[in-house]
Scaffold this motif. Structure first.
Motif, PDB file in Angstrom:
ATOM      1  N   LEU A 110       0.831  -1.204   0.000  1.00  0.00           N
ATOM      2  CA  LEU A 110       0.000   0.000   0.000  1.00  0.00           C
ATOM      3  C   LEU A 110       0.862   1.249   0.000  1.00  0.00           C
ATOM      4  O   LEU A 110       0.547   2.242  -0.669  1.00  0.00           O
ATOM      5  CB  LEU A 110      -0.943   0.000   1.201  1.00  0.00           C
ATOM      6  CG  LEU A 110      -1.983  -1.117   1.240  1.00  0.00           C
ATOM      7  CD1 LEU A 110      -2.815  -1.017   2.509  1.00  0.00           C
ATOM      8  CD2 LEU A 110      -2.861  -1.089   0.013  1.00  0.00           C
ATOM      9  N   ASN A 111       1.959   1.212   0.745  1.00  0.00           N
ATOM     10  CA  ASN A 111       2.875   2.347   0.777  1.00  0.00           C
ATOM     11  C   ASN A 111       3.491   2.597  -0.592  1.00  0.00           C
ATOM     12  O   ASN A 111       3.578   3.738  -1.049  1.00  0.00           O
ATOM     13  CB  ASN A 111       3.962   2.117   1.828  1.00  0.00           C
ATOM     14  CG  ASN A 111       4.979   3.219   1.837  1.00  0.00           C
ATOM     15  OD1 ASN A 111       5.982   3.142   1.143  1.00  0.00           O
ATOM     16  ND2 ASN A 111       4.719   4.254   2.630  1.00  0.00           N
ATOM     17  N   LEU A 112       3.912   1.541  -1.259  1.00  0.00           N
ATOM     18  CA  LEU A 112       4.525   1.691  -2.576  1.00  0.00           C
ATOM     19  C   LEU A 112       3.510   2.140  -3.621  1.00  0.00           C
ATOM     20  O   LEU A 112       3.858   2.803  -4.597  1.00  0.00           O
ATOM     21  CB  LEU A 112       5.170   0.368  -3.013  1.00  0.00           C
ATOM     22  CG  LEU A 112       6.346  -0.103  -2.153  1.00  0.00           C
ATOM     23  CD1 LEU A 112       6.781  -1.503  -2.575  1.00  0.00           C
ATOM     24  CD2 LEU A 112       7.508   0.880  -2.210  1.00  0.00           C
ATOM     25  N   TRP A 113       2.251   1.803  -3.410  1.00  0.00           N
ATOM     26  CA  TRP A 113       1.212   2.143  -4.362  1.00  0.00           C
ATOM     27  C   TRP A 113       0.709   3.575  -4.172  1.00  0.00           C
ATOM     28  O   TRP A 113       0.681   4.368  -5.101  1.00  0.00           O
ATOM     29  CB  TRP A 113       0.056   1.171  -4.238  1.00  0.00           C
ATOM     30  CG  TRP A 113      -0.988   1.288  -5.308  1.00  0.00           C
ATOM     31  CD1 TRP A 113      -0.940   2.027  -6.453  1.00  0.00           C
ATOM     32  CD2 TRP A 113      -2.237   0.624  -5.343  1.00  0.00           C
ATOM     33  NE1 TRP A 113      -2.077   1.869  -7.191  1.00  0.00           N
ATOM     34  CE2 TRP A 113      -2.895   1.005  -6.525  1.00  0.00           C
ATOM     35  CE3 TRP A 113      -2.866  -0.255  -4.492  1.00  0.00           C
ATOM     36  CZ2 TRP A 113      -4.160   0.529  -6.876  1.00  0.00           C
ATOM     37  CZ3 TRP A 113      -4.120  -0.733  -4.847  1.00  0.00           C
ATOM     38  CH2 TRP A 113      -4.760  -0.352  -6.024  1.00  0.00           C
ATOM     39  N   ASN A 114       0.329   3.902  -2.930  1.00  0.00           N
ATOM     40  CA  ASN A 114      -0.313   5.207  -2.743  1.00  0.00           C
ATOM     41  C   ASN A 114       0.279   6.030  -1.604  1.00  0.00           C
ATOM     42  O   ASN A 114      -0.294   7.026  -1.205  1.00  0.00           O
ATOM     43  CB  ASN A 114      -1.823   5.035  -2.545  1.00  0.00           C
ATOM     44  CG  ASN A 114      -2.176   4.345  -1.247  1.00  0.00           C
ATOM     45  OD1 ASN A 114      -1.328   4.115  -0.388  1.00  0.00           O
ATOM     46  ND2 ASN A 114      -3.446   4.010  -1.083  1.00  0.00           N
ATOM     47  N   GLY A 115       1.413   5.600  -1.059  1.00  0.00           N
ATOM     48  CA  GLY A 115       2.075   6.376  -0.020  1.00  0.00           C
ATOM     49  C   GLY A 115       1.481   6.223   1.368  1.00  0.00           C
ATOM     50  O   GLY A 115       1.832   6.977   2.273  1.00  0.00           O
ATOM     51  N   ARG A 116       0.594   5.253   1.556  1.00  0.00           N
ATOM     52  CA  ARG A 116       0.020   5.020   2.888  1.00  0.00           C
ATOM     53  C   ARG A 116       1.159   4.790   3.881  1.00  0.00           C
ATOM     54  O   ARG A 116       2.133   4.116   3.580  1.00  0.00           O
ATOM     55  CB  ARG A 116      -0.899   3.802   2.838  1.00  0.00           C
ATOM     56  CG  ARG A 116      -1.516   3.458   4.172  1.00  0.00           C
ATOM     57  CD  ARG A 116      -2.447   2.252   4.027  1.00  0.00           C
ATOM     58  NE  ARG A 116      -2.699   1.628   5.299  1.00  0.00           N
ATOM     59  CZ  ARG A 116      -3.535   2.098   6.216  1.00  0.00           C
ATOM     60  NH1 ARG A 116      -4.193   3.211   5.986  1.00  0.00           N
ATOM     61  NH2 ARG A 116      -3.706   1.467   7.359  1.00  0.00           N
ATOM     62  N   ASP A 117       1.027   5.359   5.073  1.00  0.00           N
ATOM     63  CA  ASP A 117       2.064   5.234   6.090  1.00  0.00           C
ATOM     64  C   ASP A 117       2.397   3.777   6.376  1.00  0.00           C
ATOM     65  O   ASP A 117       1.497   2.933   6.471  1.00  0.00           O
ATOM     66  CB  ASP A 117       1.622   5.898   7.398  1.00  0.00           C
ATOM     67  CG  ASP A 117       1.703   7.416   7.334  1.00  0.00           C
ATOM     68  OD1 ASP A 117       2.346   7.942   6.410  1.00  0.00           O
ATOM     69  OD2 ASP A 117       1.116   8.067   8.216  1.00  0.00           O
TER      70      ASP A 117
END
Length: 152
Positions: A110-117
């Motif tokens: 999720l972080n790599l996809w949309n920057g989610r913490d």
């Protein structure tokens, strides 16, 4: 462990690491469902993590609309009610099969996809060798110029 040549998507990308043959098959299925995987590195990395067998088994690919994590975004929208919604057939996946290690890998996706913490130190403490290599490959795929060639 499976290494496979990238399809020439990114020059100099070398070889792509898959934890096993099922990981590779799952990735091919996700890429067929979501052709944007070939256009955006963030999407590519997320789909690669979504294809990891212990994550892939958490969702029904045919029911995902925007990517391999629709089911998890559904969970995040109301974690307290998710099990009841799942039991009523109102979700497109299930978080129950996730372990601490695979949840960290999913959060990295999720972080790599949309920057989610995401706290990388949690993943680094929990991942075994295989998941660490999957994480490294995903991070490398997200880069503008992938450089890794992971081998046994």
């Amino acid at each position: 462990m499976i290494n496979d040549k990238l399809s020439g998507k990114w020059k100099g990308a070398g070889r792509m690491y898959f934890a096993n043959e099922q990981h590779k098959i799952n990735f091919q299925r996700i890429a067929a469902k979501f052709p944007d995987v070939k256009k955006a590195r963030d999407y590519y990395a997320a789909c690669y993590i979504g294809a990891y067998p212990e994550i892939y088994k958490c969702f029904v690919l045919e029911k995902q609309v925007h990517g391999p994590f629709d089911w998890y975004f559904d969970y995040l929208s109301d974690p307290g009610d998710f099990a009841e919604r799942r039991d009523r057939g109102e979700t497109t996946g299930d978080t129950a099969p996730l372990t601490g290690q695979t949840r960290c890998l999913l959060e990295l996706g999720l972080n790599l996809w949309n920057g989610r913490d995401f706290d990388l130190s949690v993943g680094l403490r929990s991942w075994d060798r295989e998941l660490y290599l999957v994480a490294l490959q995903a991070i490398d795929l997200r880069r503008s110029s992938p450089i890794l060639s992971l081998t046994q």
